[in-house]
Write an enzyme that holds these catalytic residues in place. Structure first.
Site, PDB file in Angstrom:
ATOM      1  N   HIS A 194       1.129  -1.074   0.144  1.00 23.66           N
ATOM      2  CA  HIS A 194      -0.127  -0.101  -0.149  1.00 23.66           C
ATOM      3  C   HIS A 194       0.978   0.554  -0.139  1.00 23.66           C
ATOM      4  O   HIS A 194       0.133   2.361  -0.228  1.00 23.66           O
ATOM      5  CB  HIS A 194      -0.780  -0.212   1.031  1.00 23.66           C
ATOM      6  CG  HIS A 194      -1.979  -1.016   1.715  1.00 23.66           C
ATOM      7  ND1 HIS A 194      -2.969  -0.941   0.008  1.00 23.66           N
ATOM      8  CD2 HIS A 194      -1.971  -2.084   2.034  1.00 23.66           C
ATOM      9  CE1 HIS A 194      -3.249  -1.322   0.840  1.00 23.66           C
ATOM     10  NE2 HIS A 194      -3.476  -2.875   2.163  1.00 23.66           N
ATOM     11  N   ASP A 231      -3.056 -11.192  -1.889  1.00 27.54           N
ATOM     12  CA  ASP A 231      -3.452 -10.675  -0.472  1.00 27.54           C
ATOM     13  C   ASP A 231      -4.735  -9.732  -0.170  1.00 27.54           C
ATOM     14  O   ASP A 231      -5.717  -9.572  -1.722  1.00 27.54           O
ATOM     15  CB  ASP A 231      -2.473  -9.220   0.128  1.00 27.54           C
ATOM     16  CG  ASP A 231      -3.446  -8.638   0.957  1.00 27.54           C
ATOM     17  OD1 ASP A 231      -2.397  -8.874   2.248  1.00 27.54           O
ATOM     18  OD2 ASP A 231      -4.007  -7.507   1.760  1.00 27.54           O
ATOM     19  N   HIS A 286      -6.520  -7.555   0.287  1.00 24.38           N
ATOM     20  CA  HIS A 286      -6.324  -5.685  -0.349  1.00 24.38           C
ATOM     21  C   HIS A 286      -5.908  -5.580  -1.759  1.00 24.38           C
ATOM     22  O   HIS A 286      -5.041  -6.494  -1.756  1.00 24.38           O
ATOM     23  CB  HIS A 286      -6.138  -4.696   0.700  1.00 24.38           C
ATOM     24  CG  HIS A 286      -6.430  -5.000   1.900  1.00 24.38           C
ATOM     25  ND1 HIS A 286      -5.936  -6.178   3.386  1.00 24.38           N
ATOM     26  CD2 HIS A 286      -7.833  -4.827   2.621  1.00 24.38           C
ATOM     27  CE1 HIS A 286      -6.446  -5.820   4.158  1.00 24.38           C
ATOM     28  NE2 HIS A 286      -7.763  -4.699   3.682  1.00 24.38           N
ATOM     29  N   ASP A 330      -5.415 -12.939   4.360  1.00 30.29           N
ATOM     30  CA  ASP A 330      -5.825 -12.016   4.764  1.00 30.29           C
ATOM     31  C   ASP A 330      -7.348 -12.439   3.912  1.00 30.29           C
ATOM     32  O   ASP A 330      -8.063 -12.268   4.542  1.00 30.29           O
ATOM     33  CB  ASP A 330      -6.040 -10.472   5.394  1.00 30.29           C
ATOM     34  CG  ASP A 330      -4.960  -9.825   4.338  1.00 30.29           C
ATOM     35  OD1 ASP A 330      -5.551 -10.264   2.882  1.00 30.29           O
ATOM     36  OD2 ASP A 330      -5.239  -8.710   4.242  1.00 30.29           O
TER      37      ASP A 330
HETATM   38 ZN   LIG Z   1      -4.254  -6.657   3.246  1.00 34.63          ZN
END
Ligand SMILES: [Zn+2]
Length: 343
Positions: free
Chosen positions: A124, A161, A163, A248
């Site tokens: 990120h 992931d 995200h 996750d």
């Molecule tokens: Zn994540």
């Protein structure tokens, strides 16, 4: 072929207090690898601190200096979700250096494949901003480093992931040398990663976003891996595969709403390993991103190593989730295949 792993106690010194992205994540992984006897079957790869020059392959020099200064002043919060301690800058430089070293070990043939067990995570952190628990984008820097050092022309980055890896997406949005493929819950944090975003200019088509509705489990993920990721990777024909491995999407993880099991992750890793074996001499580097349920995380990382080692029996003590109904993603897969003209 040998399977390598990167780890260093410096990663525990990125002290985030009671934050969900804490040192206990790596402690849980390492003790599980020790208890199961798996650690002794792996080749240790010593990380080093990445230089400012290396980190600036992705991040602005001013931002790197800022992170150093925050650490020197004792740490603090960078925005709403990312926190630093006095040793966070050093840990973050070693996290970048850890993925670089894992990549070198694979490229130089010291090991067949490797997994960098590092934190803070990276995907990120933008060129000029920390976000989403990330300071420097470990995997993106390692990819740029490998393009330069080994004069590579094609790298695939697979990001499972839960995200969207907004920074990795941004870093290579104009770069036709890197195919970035991400599966992520959508709409969700950080809000980016729609399927219509496919790359720009000469890099058109080299970003493949797979925005998934909440509730996807093993069957949906494996469908995406077989029907989208595998054909896209084969067409791109990489010389190296890097993986932003975030655990996750596991059903027990409370940061998101996916339903993947440890056995499901193992199947995904089998597909990735199969692609690496078929396309690029097995050259494959995993880099730890998210994963916040300690048991799910440590069992799933171990399962990843099991697959890399060629073991066929995968332990999944947490089993499958129950009592949910998976969404129908057939129309989504069809749309993404059309956008990318995949067979
Ligand atoms: Zn994540």
């Amino acid at each position: 072929m040998k399977v390598g792993f990167v780890y260093d106690p410096i990663y525990l010194k990125h002290d985030t207090g009671q934050h969900v992205e804490g040192a206990r994540r790596l402690e849980a992984i390492i003790s599980h690898l020790e208890e199961t006897g798996l650690k002794q079957r792996l080749s240790y790869i010593q990380p080093r601190a990445a230089t400012t020059e290396e980190i600036s392959l992705v991040h602005h020099k001013q931002y790197i200096e800022h992170i150093g200064e925050v650490a020197q002043k004792g740490g603090g919060w960078l925005g709403a979700d990312t926190v630093m301690s006095p040793h966070s800058y050093e840990a973050a430089r070693y996290a970048v250096g850890g993925v670089i070293r894992a990549t070198e070990a694979v490229m130089d043939g010291e090991v067949g494949s490797a997994f960098a067990l590092v934190r803070p995570p990276g995907h990120h952190a933008t060129a000029a901003q920390a976000m989403g628990f990330c300071l420097f984008n470990n995997v993106a820097i390692a990819a740029k480093y490998a393009l330069n050092k080994y004069k590579l022309e094609r790298i695939v980055i697979i990001d499972f992931d839960v995200h969207h890896g907004n920074s990795t997406h941004d870093t290579f949005y104009d770069d036709p040398r890197v195919l970035y493929v991400s599966t992520h819950q959508y709409p969700f944090y950080p809000g980016t990663g729609s399927m219509e975003e496919t790359g720009r200019g000469v890099a058109k088509g080299t970003t493949v976003n797979v925005p998934l509705p909440a509730g996807c489990g093993d069957a949906e993920y494996l469908r995406v891996f077989r029907q989208v990721i595998a054909p896209a990777a084969k067409r791109f024909n990489p010389q190296l595969i890097l993986v932003s491995a975030g655990y996750d999407p596991h059903w027990a993880d409370h940061l998101a709403l996916m339903q993947v099991s440890t056995a499901g992750f193992a199947e995904m890793v089998k597909i990735i390993k199969g692609l690496a074996d078929e396309l690029c001499g097995g050259r494959l580097v995993f880099c730890l991103e998210g994963g916040y349920h300690l048991r799910a995380l440590s069992c799933s990382v171990k399962a990843t190593f099991d697959v890399l080692l060629g073991d066929t029996s995968i332990e999944d003590p947490l089993g499958q989730s129950s009592g949910f109904r998976a969404p129908d993603i057939a129309p989504l897969i069809k749309a993404i295949k059309e956008i990318h003209s995949l067979p």
